[in-house]
Structures are given as structure tokens and as C-alpha cells.
Scaffold this active site. Structure first.
Site, PDB file in Angstrom:
ATOM      1  N   PRO A  97       0.899  -1.085   0.053  1.00  0.00           N
ATOM      2  CA  PRO A  97       0.023  -0.080  -0.150  1.00  0.00           C
ATOM      3  C   PRO A  97       0.872   1.278  -0.183  1.00  0.00           C
ATOM      4  O   PRO A  97       2.073   1.101   0.797  1.00  0.00           O
ATOM      5  CB  PRO A  97      -0.711   0.013   1.361  1.00  0.00           C
ATOM      6  CG  PRO A  97      -0.464  -1.282   2.133  1.00  0.00           C
ATOM      7  CD  PRO A  97       0.727  -2.109   1.240  1.00  0.00           C
ATOM      8  N   SER A 104       6.837   1.447   0.286  1.00  0.00           N
ATOM      9  CA  SER A 104       6.465   1.152  -1.280  1.00  0.00           C
ATOM     10  C   SER A 104       7.101   1.816  -1.955  1.00  0.00           C
ATOM     11  O   SER A 104       7.638   1.180  -3.122  1.00  0.00           O
ATOM     12  CB  SER A 104       4.753   1.555  -1.702  1.00  0.00           C
ATOM     13  OG  SER A 104       4.677   3.063  -1.074  1.00  0.00           O
ATOM     14  N   ASP A 148      15.034   3.224   4.817  1.00  0.00           N
ATOM     15  CA  ASP A 148      14.052   2.397   4.043  1.00  0.00           C
ATOM     16  C   ASP A 148      14.716   1.734   2.945  1.00  0.00           C
ATOM     17  O   ASP A 148      14.974   0.517   2.628  1.00  0.00           O
ATOM     18  CB  ASP A 148      13.018   3.422   3.480  1.00  0.00           C
ATOM     19  CG  ASP A 148      11.804   3.509   4.155  1.00  0.00           C
ATOM     20  OD1 ASP A 148      11.981   3.542   5.581  1.00  0.00           O
ATOM     21  OD2 ASP A 148      10.807   3.793   3.791  1.00  0.00           O
TER      22      ASP A 148
HETATM   23  O1  PMV Z   1       7.001   6.263   6.604  1.00  0.00           O
HETATM   24  P1  PMV Z   1       8.198   5.445   6.337  1.00  0.00           P
HETATM   25  O2  PMV Z   1       7.898   4.054   6.521  1.00  0.00           O
HETATM   26  O3  PMV Z   1       8.915   5.997   4.925  1.00  0.00           O
HETATM   27  O4  PMV Z   1       9.295   5.427   7.375  1.00  0.00           O
HETATM   28  C1  PMV Z   1       9.834   6.789   7.518  1.00  0.00           C
HETATM   29  C2  PMV Z   1      10.799   6.674   8.740  1.00  0.00           C
HETATM   30  C3  PMV Z   1      11.190   8.293   9.272  1.00  0.00           C
HETATM   31  O5  PMV Z   1      12.082   7.824  10.104  1.00  0.00           O
HETATM   32  C4  PMV Z   1       9.832   8.923   9.976  1.00  0.00           C
HETATM   33  C5  PMV Z   1      11.766   8.998   8.260  1.00  0.00           C
HETATM   34  C6  PMV Z   1      13.286   8.636   7.837  1.00  0.00           C
HETATM   35  O6  PMV Z   1      13.530   9.213   6.944  1.00  0.00           O
HETATM   36  O7  PMV Z   1      13.849   7.854   8.498  1.00  0.00           O
END
Ligand code: PMV
Length: 309
Positions: A97, A104, A148
Site C-alpha cells: 500500500p 512502497s 528504508d
Molecule cells: O513512513 P516510512 O515507512 O517511509 O518511514 C519513515 C521513517 C522516518 O524515520 C519517519 C523518516 C526517515 O527518513 O527515516
């Protein structure tokens, strides 16, 4: 002609604080994935990116700066020394999602880079894939920590500190998680921007919360290495509390976390940028179906159990 897939990801501990130099623990989620397929295109038409899930078809040119994935594909062509661009079509499909904290964008980007490299007959190592994907992450949300792209490109649990080489992470025993989706799309950039404004307004308060999250993450590392699920569950709850104090939870995320705990989960927290998106609950394998059912009953638009091994 050539196909590559990349998993989704969850952040187990440390989101938001990781942007400010604290550690995070993240793991791939193999139950959802993005797949990129490279097929021959029309001669003379160069590289075309097809994104049927979002109804887009983009010609990749040196200045495809607007569309983050087209920008990434242009960078990949350059890194792979594919000049002039081959007449290929790259079709990306995803079961992850969008804007829900499951990575994603990074997964689609990883699949594109790996598929292009495969079609070109070039082997890229995870660090090279991760570095390219990081460039497109910057376009999705301004100041990404890089967690990520790292966890997805490496395809294994990692201990991640911004600016340092990631440490692939050994689990003493597999973790059973239930992932519950609030169904609310929440762009990471908004939550990250709000955390930054709060940090600018009240740095000492934000730094104390980041330190608390860092302590929790270090304790979680020990609990994971020792296979201590009960402690790990309590640490998830503590991390969720700090994220609430940072202002990135929501009534829906809180409700799903409570429902999971009431259904027997060892602990629960939001995962990723927050506000909407997904939460995770740690359970004993035998409790997974009951926690999944409780999340759906509490309003999750989708919930599924997965093993982090
Ligand atoms: O929302 P996601 O799963 O892309 O996670 C972001 C993670 C954060 O720590 C909020 C931002 C980051 O760049 O690490």
C-alpha cells in the site's frame, strides 16, 4: 526479459529519532512486494516506465526530475553506463500500500534498479542499489534518514544509524508480527516536517524524546539477541508512547495498538512516519490469528501476520 522483486519493510524501533542520528531497527516484510519487469520497447523510444497501479507512463530522459521513479531510472541508466538509453519498457506492479509506512516507494525503486541491472547484465551489490534508491527517496520526502532504502536493498533485518554502514542483524528466534493498516494514507514528509518544526521550537523536549527512543532501541537489540519476546513487547509499547509524545500517532493508530494488546499481543506500536499508515504488534505465533481478527474488528482496513526471520 528480466524481472526483479523487492520486499516491503517495517521499522521495528527508532523511526523519526533516526532522522536525528539515533539508531533504528528495521526488517523486510516479504508478504508484500514490488516487482519490476523489463521488456523490449519500441525501437528509438528509449526507456519508458509504466506504473499501472497509479495510472502513469513516463518516458525516462536525462531530465526526468519530476517523477521520482523516472529520476531514479535515469540515475540507474547512468550508473549502468547505458548510454544511449536502451529501448526498454519497465513495468512496476506492487502489492505494497502507498504512503502507509511499508516502504512502497523504496521497494519500487529497488525493483527498478535491480531489474535494469539484470537486463544490462551488470551485478550491483546492495550498497550500490541502496545508494541509488536513496536518491529517489530524497524526492519522495526531503530529508530521509536512508533506513528504508537500506533495509529493502539489503533484504534482511538491519541496525541502522544515519551516515554509517548498516549492520545486518541476527535474530535469536523469528518474530511473529501482525501488521495492521489504518487505511489512512499519510505522506512521510508531513510527519517528518512537523517533527522538525517541534524540534526547532522546543529542541530540549524533542532531544529528550529522541534519547528515550534511542535507549528503547538499544534495549530492543539486546532483547532480540536474547530472544526475549516479553521484554521486546514492553519496549514496543514504550516506543509507541514516545512517538505519541512526538505527535506522530493518531486516534486510529492508538485504537489499533490497544486492540492488539487486548487481544493478547506482547506489545504494539505505529511503524514508519505515523499519523496514518500501519502499526505492528508482536505476538506469540499461536495468538497471531486472534490479534489479526481483533485489528480488523477495531477498524483496520487490512491486517496480516508475518514472520521476521
Ligand atoms: O513512513 P516510512 O515507512 O517511509 O518511514 C519513515 C521513517 C522516518 O524515520 C519517519 C523518516 C526517515 O527518513 O527515516
Amino acid at each position: 526479459m528480466f524481472q526483479a522483486s523487492a520486499p516491503g519493510k517495517i521499522i521495528l524501533f527508532g523511526e523519526h529519532a533516526v532522522v536525528y542520528g539515533r539508531p533504528a531497527i528495521a526488517a523486510p516484510v516479504t508478504g508484500v512486494q514490488a516487482t519490476a519487469t523489463v521488456t523490449p520497447g519500441r525501437p528509438g523510444h528509449g526507456l519508458v516506465l509504466e506504473l499501472p497501479d497509479v495510472g502513469q507512463r513516463v518516458a525516462v530522459t536525462a531530465d526526468s526530475a519530476q517523477q521520482p521513479l523516472a529520476h531514479l531510472a535515469a540515475l540507474a541508466l547512468h550508473a549502468l553506463a547505458l548510454d544511449p538509453p536502451p529501448a526498454w519498457v519497465v513495468t512496476v506492479r506492487s502489492t505494497i500500500p502507498l504512503a502507509s509506512g511499508l516502504g512502497s516507494g523504496a521497494a519500487a525503486a529497488t525493483a527498478i534498479v535491480t531489474a535494469l541491472a539484470g537486463a544490462a547484465g551488470v551485478a550491483l551489490d546492495p550498497a550500490q542499489v541502496s545508494a541509488l534508491v536513496y536518491e529517489s527517496e530524497k524526492r519522495f520526502h526531503g530529508t530521509p534518514s536512508g533506513v528504508d532504502n537500506t533495509v529493502i536493498a539489503y533484504g534482511q533485518p538491519v541496525w541502522f544509524v544515519r551516515g554509517q554502514a548498516p549492520e545486518p542483524f541476527a535474530l535469536r528466534r523469528p518474530l511473529t508480527l501482525v501488521i495492521g493498516d489504518t487505511g489512512i494514507a499519510s505522506p512521510t514528509s508531513i510527519a517528518v516536517g512537523d517533527v522538525r518544526r517541534a524540534w526547532q521550537a522546543e529542541p530540549a523536549r524533542s532531544e529528550a524524546l529522541f534519547d528515550d527512543i534511542s535507549e528503547t532501541t538499544w534495549a530492543a537489540r539486546r532483547a532480540i539477541e536474547e530472544g526475549d519476546g516479553a521484554t521486546l513487547g514492553r519496549l514496543l509499547d514504550r516506543n509507541h508512547g514516545a512517538l505519541q509524545a512526538l505527535g506522530v500517532s493518531s486516534a486510529e493508530l492508538d485504537r489499533l495498538c490497544r486492540a492488539a494488546r487486548q487481544a493478547g499481543a506482547l506489545g504494539a506500536k505505529l511503524s514508519g512516519g505515523g499519523r496514518g499508515g500501519n502499526m505492528i504488534a508482536l505476538t506469540a505465533p499461536a495468538q497471531a490469528s486472534q490479534v489479526t481478527a481483533a485489528l480488523l474488528a477495531a477498524g483496520a482496513t487490512r491486517a496480516f501476520a508475518t514472520q521476521i526471520a
